[in-house]
Design a protein around this motif. Sequence first.
Motif, mmCIF file in Angstrom:
data_model
loop_
_atom_site.group_PDB
_atom_site.id
_atom_site.type_symbol
_atom_site.label_atom_id
_atom_site.label_comp_id
_atom_site.label_asym_id
_atom_site.label_seq_id
_atom_site.Cartn_x
_atom_site.Cartn_y
_atom_site.Cartn_z
ATOM 1 N N GLU A 34 0.828 -1.207 0.000
ATOM 2 C CA GLU A 34 0.000 0.000 0.000
ATOM 3 C C GLU A 34 0.864 1.261 0.000
ATOM 4 N N GLU A 35 1.994 1.201 0.682
ATOM 5 C CA GLU A 35 2.891 2.359 0.698
ATOM 6 C C GLU A 35 3.499 2.593 -0.690
ATOM 7 N N VAL A 36 3.798 1.505 -1.395
ATOM 8 C CA VAL A 36 4.313 1.638 -2.766
ATOM 9 C C VAL A 36 3.282 2.350 -3.633
ATOM 10 N N VAL A 37 2.040 1.942 -3.530
ATOM 11 C CA VAL A 37 0.956 2.556 -4.301
ATOM 12 C C VAL A 37 0.829 4.034 -3.963
ATOM 13 N N ALA A 38 0.910 4.370 -2.688
ATOM 14 C CA ALA A 38 0.794 5.766 -2.263
ATOM 15 C C ALA A 38 1.925 6.622 -2.836
ATOM 16 N N ILE A 39 3.125 6.058 -2.856
ATOM 17 C CA ILE A 39 4.275 6.787 -3.417
ATOM 18 C C ILE A 39 4.063 7.056 -4.904
ATOM 19 N N LEU A 40 3.562 6.078 -5.617
ATOM 20 C CA LEU A 40 3.342 6.238 -7.055
ATOM 21 C C LEU A 40 2.148 7.154 -7.336
ATOM 22 N N ASP A 41 1.135 7.135 -6.484
ATOM 23 C CA ASP A 41 0.018 8.078 -6.633
ATOM 24 C C ASP A 41 0.526 9.514 -6.509
ATOM 25 N N LYS A 42 1.373 9.723 -5.521
ATOM 26 C CA LYS A 42 1.943 11.065 -5.311
ATOM 27 C C LYS A 42 2.819 11.472 -6.490
ATOM 28 N N ALA A 43 3.583 10.536 -7.018
ATOM 29 C CA ALA A 43 4.441 10.822 -8.175
ATOM 30 C C ALA A 43 3.599 11.212 -9.388
ATOM 31 N N GLU A 44 2.481 10.519 -9.578
ATOM 32 C CA GLU A 44 1.577 10.843 -10.684
ATOM 33 C C GLU A 44 1.042 12.268 -10.540
ATOM 34 N N GLN A 45 0.633 12.627 -9.368
ATOM 35 C CA GLN A 45 0.115 13.980 -9.122
ATOM 36 C C GLN A 45 1.195 15.034 -9.376
ATOM 37 N N ASP A 46 2.385 14.784 -8.863
ATOM 38 C CA ASP A 46 3.485 15.736 -9.033
ATOM 39 C C ASP A 46 3.882 15.878 -10.499
ATOM 40 N N ALA A 47 3.887 14.758 -11.200
ATOM 41 C CA ALA A 47 4.257 14.786 -12.616
ATOM 42 C C ALA A 47 3.246 15.577 -13.438
ATOM 43 N N MET A 48 1.977 15.380 -13.161
ATOM 44 C CA MET A 48 0.945 16.113 -13.889
ATOM 45 C C MET A 48 1.049 17.617 -13.632
ATOM 46 N N LYS A 49 1.444 17.996 -12.444
ATOM 47 C CA LYS A 49 1.588 19.416 -12.096
ATOM 48 C C LYS A 49 2.688 20.092 -12.916
ATOM 49 N N VAL A 50 3.720 19.339 -13.298
ATOM 50 C CA VAL A 50 4.832 19.949 -14.057
ATOM 51 C C VAL A 50 4.677 19.775 -15.569
#
Length: 556
Positions: free
Chosen positions: A516-532
């Motif tokens: 679940e922590e792996v998924v959370a890290i990748l969810d955050k990465a997706e959000q950050d990537a879309m922002k840039v």
Amino acid sequence: MKRWNKRLLASMSVTLAIVTAMTGCSDSGNNGNKGNDGGNDPAPTATEGEVSNVYELGKEPLEFSFYGHYDWYTMPEWGGDLATKWIKENKQVNVVPVSSGGNAKNKMSTMIVSGELPDVIWMERGADVEKLRAEGMLVPFDDYLDKYPNLKKWAGESTLDMLRSPDGKLYQFPNWYTTQPNGNAGYLVNKKIYEELGSPSLETTDDLYAYLNQVKANYPDVVPLEVGQTAAGVDIMVSAFAENRPYLFNQMIAVPKENELVSLFTDPVYRELLQYSSKLYREKLMTQDAFTQKREQVEQKVVTGKIAVYVASSPTEFGAIGNSKLSEQDPNAGYIMVWPVHKEGLDRNKIFPGDYKQLGWNVNVITKSAKNPEAIFAFLDWFTGPEGQRTIMWGPEGLYWDGVDSEEAPLFTEAFTTDLKGRDELMNSTVNFQWNGNTVYVDNSKIKFESTLPEEKRNWETRWQSEITWKTQYNTTEFVNLDPAGDTEEGIIAQSVFEIYEQARAKAITTAKTDEEVVAILDKAEQDAMKVGYEKLLKFKTEKWQENVSKLNSAK
């Protein structure tokens, strides 16, 4: 074979990652209207049926500077081994190295600003090449192709057309170009440990997990799973979780879905890979210093047998050396390779840990600093031809080969199979001189000879290439040159997304305590990537991908 991955390199190996190609030779009538950049006409175009002013290699001394645009690359001494010594003496060619000093990006910037570029740059295809080309720093090759025919003959028009720049001209001399499967990516297994543990099944990801636990319990001083620098081997393992899934998609930070490229961070296959890898890491079944260790440390572990399984883009590079040393000390020691691991339920014949591209690995460009660019091209063309490849791969004639057959394949001598140590030392000494490898010639020559030998006398690396690695590499030609130039809006986005990708990948592997922590890290990465601006980057890459698809379809 990126070097990163290269090779993995080695390689690719290679050594590095080794690839092969030969497409049919066709005329170049379309080259007549491809002129050169103003003021630096390399050579007049030969009229039909006539070759004028051909540079004769070996008639006079030729010296040029050479820069390998990689942090890791240090060119060995030219003339310090049997092969380059022969070239230096018989072809009168001397190559002067220019070092990156371990920081290729800064070195390139310094050379450009100072206006002191080397004569030849060995580098990745793509944005950096196009930047040099757009600034008028490179010499086009079009007027040389008929005068010096090896490149055109062995690479073929379709490969050369894929390498052409937007102005229609050819500036890149490819390395390990290919049209048929080859490469070295896969799983290397310590033979002695494997047999002492009863040679258990190593077919599925569950099998691998169970085996690594056995190793951990019985061999406390051995790394169960070695994944190399920056955990590069983790990317290779993505192939285990989906059919027809090469690790290149990880490097692209984009995954094909129908006719577009979509996010890697939300891709279920990538997520499963990182969950599996995180589990191996936290249970100490994987290299614990993967993100800090140097290449030399990886090599030392493999060569001394301190690993049980090594997954890499070119494990045969270190594996060949290790197999030779370990088996010399103990006939039961050494390395074997196993068929790529796959998740239960998948078709093992659709698992591809590596990939190959028609364009090969990287390229050579000749800069306008060169006093005689045509002479340098003539050398590179000779180097990629049969005589050049025989020499740099197996040394000068008379030692490990003597004469050629009707197809110009070398006739290997008895020493090739009896002096294994000397042969392997020679071949290892020239790996970092293989700048424009012609793999179809090299591989066909090796296989032709190896097929005549009993198994115990076959070359270790060639055996595993022919039995496993060449059969498990995926054709990714359609995905070349997708990266934008660094100084464009998409290029700036790409750099930001890459940093997000690197951080998320390392964090997911080394710090996550649960799936679940792996998924959370990748969810955050997706959000950050879309922002840039990730969405804009994916659109850019999709357009480039579809352009490649159109080019390849039109060439059929």
